[in-house]
Design an enzyme around this catalytic site. Sequence first.
Site, PDB file in Angstrom:
ATOM      1  CB  SER A  74     -22.147  14.043 -21.329  1.00  0.00           C
ATOM      2  OG  SER A  74     -21.044  14.650 -20.707  1.00  0.00           O
ATOM      3  CG  ASP A 100     -14.542  12.663 -16.190  1.00  0.00           C
ATOM      4  OD1 ASP A 100     -14.015  13.765 -16.465  1.00  0.00           O
ATOM      5  OD2 ASP A 100     -15.561  12.244 -16.762  1.00  0.00           O
ATOM      6  CG  MET A 146      -5.631   9.249 -19.187  1.00  0.00           C
ATOM      7  SD  MET A 146      -7.281   9.296 -18.386  1.00  0.00           S
ATOM      8  CE  MET A 146      -8.343   8.596 -19.657  1.00  0.00           C
ATOM      9  CG  ASN A 193     -16.494  10.692 -12.710  1.00  0.00           C
ATOM     10  OD1 ASN A 193     -16.479  10.170 -13.818  1.00  0.00           O
ATOM     11  ND2 ASN A 193     -17.028  11.869 -12.495  1.00  0.00           N
ATOM     12  CE  LYS A 227     -12.236  12.097 -21.108  1.00  0.00           C
ATOM     13  NZ  LYS A 227     -12.894  12.486 -19.836  1.00  0.00           N
ATOM     14  CG  ASP A 256     -19.151  14.535 -13.109  1.00  0.00           C
ATOM     15  OD1 ASP A 256     -20.173  14.182 -12.469  1.00  0.00           O
ATOM     16  OD2 ASP A 256     -18.934  14.185 -14.278  1.00  0.00           O
TER      17      ASP A 256
END
Length: 445
Positions: free
Chosen positions: A145, A312, A250, A298, A163, A293
């Site tokens: 998102s 995440d 990462m 994930n 990311k 979440d």
Amino acid sequence: MHSDAHTSHTDARASAVPGGRLSRLARLGSLATGVAGGMLAEGARQLAAGKRPTVSELMLTPANARRVADQLAQLRGAAMKVGQLMSMDAGNLLPPELADILSRLREDARTMPMSQVLEVLETHWGKGWEQGFERFSFTPAAAASIGQVHRARSVDGQELAIKLQYPGVRRSIDSDVDNVATLLRVSGLLPKALDLAPLLAEAKRQLHEEADYRREADNLQRFAALLAGEVDFVLPQPVAALTRSDILAMHWVEGVAVESLDTAAQPLRDRIATLLVGLLFRELFEFRLIQTDPNFANYRYDTARERLVLLDFGATRAYPATVVEAYRRLMAGAIRNDRAAMSEAAQTIGYFQDHIHAHQREAVIALFAEACEPLRHRGVYDFGASDLARRIRDAGLKLSMERDFWHTPPADALFLHRKLGGLYLLAARLKARVDVSALVAPWVD
């Protein structure tokens, strides 16, 4: 360095994220006009056919639903997060059609075009950043998102996941959340009495936290420390030298999507669901720190090393000892079928407003009892054969139809239920059999 940009130019899903507040507001304005126009057209059609349509029927035409979903997907960021919060947490409070729009949003992440990716990298890493990489893939490996993930190899041979946050996300969080709330209110789809303020404040707070990638790197390290020495779980290790507020670097961890294992051997499906449900109880009762979440994306599974990959940690939430203790009493009460103990624990958590009717209080307790069915069940609980998710939804829907009941539960509760509900859905998707009572026993006995 070589890059693989071959699909970026042709990818129809790529669309530049609108950065300015005015361009974002203009989109909502054109959306409202489009929806109103669609309503008038549909109304005229239905009247011509001799029907007297209701406003909500006109709002929820497929074309209007698409308009809303498309605009929210374009706004992304906060818009999608509000959609996620409301469809995950208030799923039983929303008309099914709106819940459907919002759940589609979760699956529908657009990606940035290559030119915008380059802009983000130069802004945060400076000119010549590519000299640190042997390879950088401009085609995102995943999109979410508020950002997207790219695979890269550094000049010293490390495989990395990078990311990148969509431009302007942080700046636009508050106004976007307010715009989406306006859109939902204008749509007439939400009950007038529903107090959205706490939910919106929480959406803003959580988004500001999720938009700080340095904070997420810290959460990753905290969880890695808590799970150190565990052979069943692996987390990507953050690379501090390359991480910025808008870039999280990462180590790349191999794995397949967990939900793709829905046809794997039964013991593997059972093990995955058992590990995740067991981990949630540890997060709540031992760590008092929950990754809230439950998006299936994930979790991945490293088939070579037979371990679960946890991804995440933006939406990580610390839980106060008083709330954790109240949940312990609530679950213990549900297992013993002690309604008085459950009622008292729910009161402590913040479930009941002063003016709640006795029968509504009873209905909420009954809903909790239903949700704790797997905890009460002795031996393995077969999620694949259970209609638990549907029963919880129906009971919640029935309760939410009572217009004087509208009450937004405290954020701690919303996020925990969202996580538990997400794990139930994943267990059902995997048709897993899990001894939930054995997993929760150490914490509630």
